[in-house]
Design a protein around this motif. Structure first.
Motif, PDB file in Angstrom:
ATOM      1  N   ALA A  72       0.841  -1.199   0.000  1.00 14.25           N
ATOM      2  CA  ALA A  72       0.000   0.000   0.000  1.00 14.25           C
ATOM      3  C   ALA A  72       0.878   1.252   0.000  1.00 14.25           C
ATOM      4  CB  ALA A  72      -0.898  -0.009   1.232  1.00 14.25           C
ATOM      5  N   LEU A  73       1.894   1.250   0.840  1.00 12.63           N
ATOM      6  CA  LEU A  73       2.790   2.417   0.905  1.00 12.63           C
ATOM      7  C   LEU A  73       3.463   2.651  -0.428  1.00 12.63           C
ATOM      8  CD1 LEU A  73       4.521   2.149   4.366  1.00 12.63           C
ATOM      9  CD2 LEU A  73       3.036   3.951   3.540  1.00 12.63           C
ATOM     10  N   LEU A  74       3.929   1.557  -1.005  1.00 19.14           N
ATOM     11  CA  LEU A  74       4.646   1.671  -2.263  1.00 19.14           C
ATOM     12  C   LEU A  74       3.725   2.192  -3.354  1.00 19.14           C
ATOM     13  CD1 LEU A  74       7.584   0.927  -2.622  1.00 19.14           C
ATOM     14  CD2 LEU A  74       6.830  -1.034  -3.931  1.00 19.14           C
ATOM     15  N   LEU A  75       2.492   1.655  -3.388  1.00 19.46           N
ATOM     16  CA  LEU A  75       1.535   2.110  -4.393  1.00 19.46           C
ATOM     17  C   LEU A  75       1.240   3.592  -4.185  1.00 19.46           C
ATOM     18  CD1 LEU A  75      -0.950  -0.850  -4.795  1.00 19.46           C
ATOM     19  CD2 LEU A  75       0.788  -0.031  -6.386  1.00 19.46           C
ATOM     20  N   GLY A  76       1.037   3.975  -2.913  1.00 17.62           N
ATOM     21  CA  GLY A  76       0.767   5.382  -2.605  1.00 17.62           C
ATOM     22  C   GLY A  76       1.915   6.255  -3.072  1.00 17.62           C
ATOM     23  N   LEU A  77       3.121   5.801  -2.746  1.00 12.70           N
ATOM     24  CA  LEU A  77       4.316   6.571  -3.106  1.00 12.70           C
ATOM     25  C   LEU A  77       4.439   6.708  -4.616  1.00 12.70           C
ATOM     26  CD1 LEU A  77       6.999   7.682  -1.768  1.00 12.70           C
ATOM     27  CD2 LEU A  77       8.009   5.584  -2.624  1.00 12.70           C
ATOM     28  N   LEU A  78       4.189   5.589  -5.289  1.00 13.83           N
ATOM     29  CA  LEU A  78       4.343   5.603  -6.735  1.00 13.83           C
ATOM     30  C   LEU A  78       3.299   6.484  -7.391  1.00 13.83           C
ATOM     31  CD1 LEU A  78       5.242   1.910  -7.452  1.00 13.83           C
ATOM     32  CD2 LEU A  78       6.711   3.899  -7.341  1.00 13.83           C
ATOM     33  N   SER A  79       2.042   6.390  -6.921  1.00 14.26           N
ATOM     34  CA  SER A  79       1.013   7.217  -7.568  1.00 14.26           C
ATOM     35  C   SER A  79       1.277   8.694  -7.280  1.00 14.26           C
ATOM     36  CB  SER A  79      -0.393   6.795  -7.167  1.00 14.26           C
ATOM     37  OG  SER A  79      -0.412   6.321  -5.868  1.00 14.26           O
ATOM     38  N   THR A  80       1.754   9.001  -6.065  1.00 15.02           N
ATOM     39  CA  THR A  80       2.093  10.395  -5.771  1.00 15.02           C
ATOM     40  C   THR A  80       3.193  10.870  -6.708  1.00 15.02           C
ATOM     41  OG1 THR A  80       1.694   9.813  -3.487  1.00 15.02           O
ATOM     42  CG2 THR A  80       2.642  11.968  -3.876  1.00 15.02           C
ATOM     43  N   LEU A  81       4.153   9.969  -6.905  1.00 16.41           N
ATOM     44  CA  LEU A  81       5.289  10.323  -7.759  1.00 16.41           C
ATOM     45  C   LEU A  81       4.825  10.596  -9.185  1.00 16.41           C
ATOM     46  CD1 LEU A  81       8.199  10.401  -6.778  1.00 16.41           C
ATOM     47  CD2 LEU A  81       8.576   8.287  -8.035  1.00 16.41           C
ATOM     48  N   ASN A 137       4.183  13.254 -20.901  1.00 11.65           N
ATOM     49  CA  ASN A 137       5.555  13.396 -21.375  1.00 11.65           C
ATOM     50  C   ASN A 137       6.436  12.261 -20.911  1.00 11.65           C
ATOM     51  OD1 ASN A 137       6.466  13.789 -18.689  1.00 11.65           O
ATOM     52  ND2 ASN A 137       5.181  15.597 -18.857  1.00 11.65           N
ATOM     53  N   LEU A 138       7.690  12.368 -21.308  1.00 12.21           N
ATOM     54  CA  LEU A 138       8.655  11.294 -21.071  1.00 12.21           C
ATOM     55  C   LEU A 138       8.889  11.046 -19.583  1.00 12.21           C
ATOM     56  CD1 LEU A 138      10.532   9.449 -22.629  1.00 12.21           C
ATOM     57  CD2 LEU A 138      12.338  11.102 -22.189  1.00 12.21           C
ATOM     58  N   LEU A 139       9.046  12.154 -18.835  1.00 18.49           N
ATOM     59  CA  LEU A 139       9.379  12.005 -17.412  1.00 18.49           C
ATOM     60  C   LEU A 139       8.310  11.193 -16.681  1.00 18.49           C
ATOM     61  CD1 LEU A 139      11.168  12.741 -14.993  1.00 18.49           C
ATOM     62  CD2 LEU A 139       9.678  14.692 -14.643  1.00 18.49           C
ATOM     63  N   THR A 140       7.055  11.614 -16.946  1.00 24.63           N
ATOM     64  CA  THR A 140       5.956  10.916 -16.284  1.00 24.63           C
ATOM     65  C   THR A 140       5.938   9.462 -16.726  1.00 24.63           C
ATOM     66  OG1 THR A 140       4.826  12.976 -16.604  1.00 24.63           O
ATOM     67  CG2 THR A 140       3.539  11.194 -15.664  1.00 24.63           C
ATOM     68  N   ALA A 141       6.146   9.280 -18.028  1.00 25.48           N
ATOM     69  CA  ALA A 141       6.135   7.915 -18.548  1.00 25.48           C
ATOM     70  C   ALA A 141       7.239   7.105 -17.876  1.00 25.48           C
ATOM     71  CB  ALA A 141       6.338   7.927 -20.049  1.00 25.48           C
ATOM     72  N   LEU A 142       8.418   7.757 -17.710  1.00 24.09           N
ATOM     73  CA  LEU A 142       9.557   7.071 -17.107  1.00 24.09           C
ATOM     74  C   LEU A 142       9.243   6.668 -15.670  1.00 24.09           C
ATOM     75  CD1 LEU A 142      12.215   6.673 -18.606  1.00 24.09           C
ATOM     76  CD2 LEU A 142      13.202   8.339 -17.039  1.00 24.09           C
ATOM     77  N   VAL A 143       8.716   7.656 -14.950  1.00 19.42           N
ATOM     78  CA  VAL A 143       8.381   7.381 -13.545  1.00 19.42           C
ATOM     79  C   VAL A 143       7.340   6.274 -13.470  1.00 19.42           C
ATOM     80  CG1 VAL A 143       7.285   8.328 -11.492  1.00 19.42           C
ATOM     81  CG2 VAL A 143       9.000   9.656 -12.702  1.00 19.42           C
ATOM     82  N   ALA A 144       6.366   6.367 -14.395  1.00 17.03           N
ATOM     83  CA  ALA A 144       5.305   5.354 -14.383  1.00 17.03           C
ATOM     84  C   ALA A 144       5.890   3.986 -14.700  1.00 17.03           C
ATOM     85  CB  ALA A 144       4.241   5.726 -15.392  1.00 17.03           C
ATOM     86  N   ALA A 145       6.792   3.956 -15.699  1.00 18.56           N
ATOM     87  CA  ALA A 145       7.398   2.676 -16.074  1.00 18.56           C
ATOM     88  C   ALA A 145       8.192   2.117 -14.905  1.00 18.56           C
ATOM     89  CB  ALA A 145       8.304   2.859 -17.280  1.00 18.56           C
ATOM     90  N   MET A 146       8.951   3.014 -14.241  1.00 26.04           N
ATOM     91  CA  MET A 146       9.735   2.564 -13.102  1.00 26.04           C
ATOM     92  C   MET A 146       8.827   2.040 -11.995  1.00 26.04           C
ATOM     93  SD  MET A 146      12.812   5.225 -13.145  1.00 26.04           S
ATOM     94  CE  MET A 146      12.869   5.517 -11.425  1.00 26.04           C
ATOM     95  N   SER A 147       7.714   2.734 -11.824  1.00 28.12           N
ATOM     96  CA  SER A 147       6.776   2.297 -10.793  1.00 28.12           C
ATOM     97  C   SER A 147       6.235   0.918 -11.126  1.00 28.12           C
ATOM     98  CB  SER A 147       5.608   3.267 -10.690  1.00 28.12           C
ATOM     99  OG  SER A 147       6.093   4.560 -10.587  1.00 28.12           O
TER     100      SER A 147
END
Ligand code: ADP
Length: 695
Positions: A35-44, A270-280
């Motif tokens: 849950a924490l990780l999901l929260g962190l990732l979605s915030t990111l 954009n790329l950054l969001t996509a990158l963060v999303a991919a990393m998540s």
């Protein structure tokens, strides 16, 4: 059965087992982590999106500012161009030429007019790019806007812009235009006005840098957002970025709206969001893999715990003591059976160094040497084990059988020794009991033989006693005739002879009695080297006694090359006697004519053909009735007999004795009839050699 278990069930329902609690805590932690990780990732992702859009927004706003600056600069340049028209040629006809050229150059200007100070037209020029824009409504329709602008221009003594207005066109469409009024001054006096009509749309398309305009939607709007003119791709709906900037012109202020479409897909602008999303996503995948791995680990852990519990239960149920030692001989593990055996706690045994507490103090030195020897031998320890003596806590000693094997770890390296220890005291006790009963049996059998002997003895003693008695009577007669005053003195020589005979017969009788006495009494259990001849000689008087009674001839055949045998001579004599007696009894056929066949042979020779054999073979050969198959099957069974007065113990005892000596007792049918009983005994030389080797 089910009733007593109910309270337990209730209790377990009320209070979860520690296992279950641990399980739920572990899964709770995992759920929290996910849950924490999901929260962190979605915030990111959200923050990255926010950051990106704010970047785009601010760039758009910069672009909007740039655009308004561009437009304003271009309009100012246009003002200068228009002013230049007036400076060179004040003649209305001639004015039109440069004005047309200017219009040709600037597409955004639709019409240039020269008016006098009262705003009456002097001259004008039209853009070459489109038909007259005032064709439908006429120029007068915009007179109000023009006069307002010019009034403002006069006030500013510079260019002033009217508010924009719509001009319907002949083709059914229309366009939004705007007038710019520039006062013409000559020597400080207003001489007229120059009017330029701009198309808002063309301002956007011509005056904004192409680079800037690309990808944007540009529009002039009113304060309420109504679009007056637009250029480019305006954003559809509300999926886009918007920047508004005021275009402040003298006399008129317009709103420039710049729009930019969201990239597709809108979720990842954009790329950054996509990158963060991919990393998540990758992180979530890793988390899932980790989770799966943990599940597997848990399963393995569980299986392992099961296996361990199983082994532990098995270990605890063993009656064999188990002990592990490291390479230095220190005890590293003991099972409950071993603890019970020596009466010490596992902790005490493990803590105690060498020598271990279960070594009897008087043996410590010997055991230490043995241990050093065994450890030095390496992995070549014999599997059959060895016997030793251990001590309990109370100091009592007990015999044990020890079997050792190397302890190999997971990588195949030897880390010590694993030992199985059997308490053999009970076994020893049983053996002792059985030996004692064997002894008793043998004693009984011997007594039975003695009984038999007694009758033979009386028969045998009859002869010497009768002889003694007759010699004595004869002697007495001789003496009496001398006393009676016979003329001749008694024959001294005859008397002497009679006395000698008496002595001889008495000695003979004494020998017979002694041989029986010897047989019954001698009971020293030692094994000693005895020559076969001596064994035969010892039993011969007794055998002969019986032979004479039964009318059997006895033949002795001894191979003189035979080595002495190592044996308990009393026992072996008994075996020989038993076999000889059985053989003689087997030859008691009622047929008197076959008396000549009653021959008993006692034969001794090396067991193998060569004289240096390790074994000596004794054979008792009779020519009796032989042994039927039926009898042969039970021959060695104790108490099996076919004789009315027999005990049936003879052969079973014989076999026990021979096997105790390491030999073998067997029988075969004789030729043409009878039976051959053979047994083997170890030759003394080899026996000594074997004893040395085993030591
Ligand atoms: P016992 O002599 O008291 O009967 P044994 O154990 O010596 O007990 O012998 C068991 C039986 O084996 C005898 O009763 C006899 O039937 C048989 N047996 C033993 N030796 C001979 C032999 N040499 N020839 C034939 N039968 C034999």
């Amino acid at each position: 059965m089910s009733e007593p278990s109910e309270p337990n069930e209730a209790a377990s329902r009320a209070e979860p087992s520690p296992d279950r609690r641990r399980w739920s805590r572990r899964w709770g932690l995992w759920a929290l982590l996910v849950a924490l990780l999901l929260g962190l990732l979605s915030t990111l992702v959200w923050l990255a999106g926010r950051y990106e859009s704010s970047q785009v927004q601010s760039r758009l706003e910069q672009d909007a500012v740039q655009t308004t600056t561009d437009i304003r600069a271009a309009l100012t340049r246009n003002v200068q161009g228009i002013q230049a028209l007036q400076a060179s040629s004040p003649d209305p006809a001639a004015w039109r030429v440069p004005a047309s050229a200017l219009l040709h150059e600037h597409r955004e200007m639709l019409r240039l007019e020269w008016r006098d100070a009262a705003l009456a037209p002097v001259s004008y020029a039209q853009t070459p790019y489109r038909p007259s824009v005032f064709e439908r409504l006429g120029r007068a329709s915009a007179q109000t806007d023009v006069s307002f602008a010019c009034a403002a221009a006069r006030r500013f003594s510079g260019p002033a812009y009217s508010s924009s207005y719509f001009l319907p066109q002949a083709d059914g469409l229309g366009l939004e235009v705007l007038d710019m009024c520039l006062p013409v001054l000559a020597g400080g006096q207003l001489t007229g006005y120059l009017l330029a009509t701009y198309s808002l749309q063309e301002i956007l398309s011509e005056l904004v840098g192409r680079q800037l305009a690309r990808g944007h939607g540009l529009a002039f709007t009113e304060a309420d957002g109504t679009r007056l003119a637009m250029y480019g791709n305006p954003a559809r709906g509300n999926r886009g970025y918007v920047a508004q900037q005021l275009l402040d012109l003298p006399g008129n202020t317009m709103v420039l709206r710049m729009e930019r479409q969201l990239g597709t897909p809108a979720l990842f602008p954009n790329l950054l969001t996509a990158l963060v999303a991919a990393m998540s996503l990758a992180l979530v995948a890793v988390l899932a893999l980790l989770g799966r791995d943990m599940r597997r680990r848990l399963k393995v852990e569980h299986d392992l715990a099961d296996a361990l519990a199983f082994r532990k239960a098995m270990e605890d149920s063993l009656v064999t003591g188990m002990r592990a030692r490291d390479l230095q001989g220190r005890v590293t593990y003991v099972n409950p059976a071993f603890c019970q055996m020596v009466g010490l706690e596992a902790g005490e045994l493990l803590k105690h160094g060498t020598p271990p507490p279960y070594w009897p103090p008087e043996q410590v030195e010997e055991y230490e040497q043995r241990q050093a020897r065994r450890l030095a031998v390496g992995a070549t320890l014999p599997r059959e084990g060895f016997e030793s003596v251990f001590m309990r806590r109370d100091g009592s000693r007990f015999p044990v059988l020890i079997i050792e094997a190397p302890l190999i770890n997971a990588v195949g390296k030897q880390t010590g020794w694993m030992t199985a220890i059997l308490d053999v005291s009970e076994q020893r006790r049983v053996e002792e009991l059985s030996r004692a009963s064997q002894d008793r049996l043998q004693a009984t059998a011997r007594l039975a033989t003695v009984g038999e002997m007694a009758s033979l003895l009386s028969h045998e003693l009859n002869q010497p006693l009768a002889a003694i008695s007759s010699y004595a009577t004869g002697s007495l007669n001789l003496l009496q005739s001398a006393v009676a005053g016979e003329p001749q003195p008694p024959d001294n020589q005859d008397l002497q002879l009679a006395m000698r005979r008496i002595a001889e017969q008495a000695e003979r009788a004494g020998k017979v009695i002694k041989s029986v006495h010897d047989f019954v009494r001698r009971r020293d259990q030692v094994r000693e080297p005895v020559t076969p001849r001596a064994l035969l000689d010892a039993v011969l008087p007794l055998v002969s006694l019986q032979a004479r009674k039964l009318g059997v001839r006895v033949l002795i055949q001894v191979d003189e090359s035979c080595a002495p045998v190592l044996c308990d001579r009393t026992m072996v004599e008994q075996v020989l006697l038993n076999l000889a007696r059985n053989g003689m009894q087997a030859m008691q056929s009622p047929d008197k004519s076959r008396r000549a066949d009653r021959l008993l042979i006692l034969r001794v020779r090396p067991a193998a053909s060569n004289a240096h054999s390790r074994w000596v073979e004794f054979a008792v050969i009779d020519h009796g009735e032989g042994i039927s198959e039926d009898v042969a099957r039970q021959l060695f069974t104790p108490f099996f007999t076919t004789k009315a007065e027999g005990m049936g113990l003879g052969l079973s005892l014989c076999r026990t004795v021979i096997e105790q000596h390491g030999g073998f007792l067997g029988f075969a049918a004789g030729q043409p009839q009878g039976t051959i009983f053979t047994f083997t005994l170890p030759a003394a030389v080899t026996a000594v050699a074997v004893a040395e080797v085993s030591a």
